[in-house]
Design a protein around this motif. Sequence first.
Motif, short mmCIF file in Angstrom:
data_model
loop_
_atom_site.label_atom_id
_atom_site.label_comp_id
_atom_site.label_asym_id
_atom_site.label_seq_id
_atom_site.Cartn_x
_atom_site.Cartn_y
_atom_site.Cartn_z
N ARG A 173 0.98 -1.31 -0.05
CA ARG A 173 -0.01 0.09 -0.07
C ARG A 173 0.73 1.43 -0.01
N GLU A 174 1.98 1.27 0.77
CA GLU A 174 2.74 2.43 0.81
C GLU A 174 3.47 2.44 -0.22
N GLY A 195 1.07 4.16 -2.70
CA GLY A 195 0.71 5.43 -2.39
C GLY A 195 1.97 6.58 -3.10
N HIS A 255 1.75 9.22 -5.76
CA HIS A 255 1.95 10.61 -5.57
C HIS A 255 2.97 11.09 -6.44
#
Length: 131
Positions: free
Chosen positions: A12-13, A16, A20
Amino acid sequence: MGGKDAQDRAAREDQGRARHEAEARARLLRAGGDRLAERPWQRAPVPPSAVDLAHLALWRSAELEPADVLAALALVPAARAEVDALESALLFVARGAGLTWAQIADATGFNSPQACQQHHTRVAGRRGAAS
């Protein structure tokens, strides 16, 4: 189950960060990056690199909104990875051309061939970790 949770969190990081970065690229493309000239060493159509977009942000900094500057800053990790890839490729070409580590160290400002080799190993390690 903790290992699976950690993997899910890491995924998930990563997603993300990728989202971004994609948003930052899109913002800087809209701020003029889409009008940058093609680079002759790349096959068209290749979008501007993170380094290109960061340079654009610096060049046009007086005209940019703070969010554009933040977008350029968000691309610094990608730009660093691009420069690492460039450096690794140049070192590979240099060694293939028969240059010694002493010659490469002199050209790149290292105090010794050993320090130059160690730097190359660190760069290659960063590239491997980023993959």
